[in-house]
Design a protein around this motif. Structure first.
Motif, PDB file in Angstrom:
ATOM      1  N   MET A 184      -3.538   3.208   2.391  1.00 32.46           N
ATOM      2  CA  MET A 184      -3.327   4.443   1.627  1.00 32.46           C
ATOM      3  C   MET A 184      -3.344   4.059   0.155  1.00 32.46           C
ATOM      4  N   ASP A 185      -4.358   4.554  -0.568  1.00 32.94           N
ATOM      5  CA  ASP A 185      -4.453   4.217  -1.988  1.00 32.94           C
ATOM      6  C   ASP A 185      -3.466   5.033  -2.814  1.00 32.94           C
ATOM      7  N   ASP A 194       0.843  -1.197   0.000  1.00 31.01           N
ATOM      8  CA  ASP A 194       0.000   0.000   0.000  1.00 31.01           C
ATOM      9  C   ASP A 194       0.878   1.246   0.000  1.00 31.01           C
ATOM     10  N   GLY A 195       0.229   2.392  -0.160  1.00 32.58           N
ATOM     11  CA  GLY A 195       0.945   3.655  -0.261  1.00 32.58           C
ATOM     12  C   GLY A 195       1.738   4.025   0.980  1.00 32.58           C
ATOM     13  N   GLN A 196       1.210   3.717   2.155  1.00 29.53           N
ATOM     14  CA  GLN A 196       1.928   4.045   3.381  1.00 29.53           C
ATOM     15  C   GLN A 196       3.227   3.253   3.485  1.00 29.53           C
ATOM     16  N   LYS A 244      -3.944   8.949  -2.768  1.00 23.81           N
ATOM     17  CA  LYS A 244      -3.421   9.602  -1.555  1.00 23.81           C
ATOM     18  C   LYS A 244      -1.895   9.591  -1.554  1.00 23.81           C
ATOM     19  N   PHE A 245      -1.313   8.513  -2.062  1.00 19.83           N
ATOM     20  CA  PHE A 245       0.144   8.429  -2.166  1.00 19.83           C
ATOM     21  C   PHE A 245       0.679   9.553  -3.048  1.00 19.83           C
ATOM     22  N   TYR A 287       0.432  12.813  -1.301  1.00 15.93           N
ATOM     23  CA  TYR A 287       1.434  12.895  -0.239  1.00 15.93           C
ATOM     24  C   TYR A 287       2.799  13.271  -0.812  1.00 15.93           C
TER      25      TYR A 287
END
Length: 135
Positions: A63-64, A36-38, A67-68, A71
Motif C-alpha cells: 500500500m503506497d 508500507d501503508g498497510q 492509498k494510505f 484510506y
C-alpha cells in the motif's frame, strides 16, 4: 490512551527509516517504523497513542502513501479517538503529489534528503495541531 505524541515512520527503505529515526532521537518522542501503508494502518489501529504523527513515503509496495492517505480520509470512523497528522517525506517532487488532487490534508511535504531542522520544524507544526485536552 496515551496522550503524548507518537511518531510513525512509514518507508519501505530501511536506511531511510534509520536516518529519520536518528534525526528525531533528540526529541524524546516514541518512534516506531513500518515498511508500507498497510502496516501503518494496522499499527495506528493497535496503538494506545491518541496523537500520532506519520512520516509518510509515497512510493512503497503493498500500500503506497497515496492509498494510505485516501484510506485515512475515507475511513475516519476506524480511527475514532485518535488524531493523526501526516508529513509526507518523499523523493518525488511536490508537483507530482499535487497532480493527484487527493483532497487530503497533510501538515507538510518534505522532499528527500530532509534536513534535521526541516524535519523537526514539521514535527512541531504537527504537534501544534493536536488537541491535548480531548479528542
Amino acid at each position: 490512551m496515551n496522550k503524548s505524541p507518537f511518531i510513525l515512520i512509514v518507508d519501505d527503505n530501511r536506511m531511510n527509516r534509520l536516518v529519520l529515526s536518528k534525526q528525531l532521537s533528540s526529541l524524546e518522542i516514541p518512534i516506531s517504523e513500518c515498511e508500507d501503508g498497510q502496516q501503518a494502518i494496522d499499527a495506528i489501529k493497535e496503538s494506545t497513542f491518541q496523537h500520532i504523527i506519520v512520516l509518510l513515503d509515497l512510493n512503497m509496495p503493498v500500500m503506497d502513501g497515496y492509498k494510505f492517505l485516501l484510506y485515512l480520509r475515507d475511513n475516519k470512523v476506524e480511527f475514532t479517538g485518535k488524531q493523526i497528522e501526516v508529513i509526507v517525506v518523499s523523493a518525488s517532487e511536490y508537483a507530482v503529489f499535487k497532480e493527484r488532487k487527493l483532497d487530503v490534508e497533510i501538515v507538510a511535504y518534505l522532499q528527500k534528503v530532509v534536513s534535521k531542522v526541516m524535519l523537526i520544524d514539521a514535527i512541531e507544526l504537527a504537534i501544534g495541531k493536536f488537541d491535548f485536552d480531548g479528542i
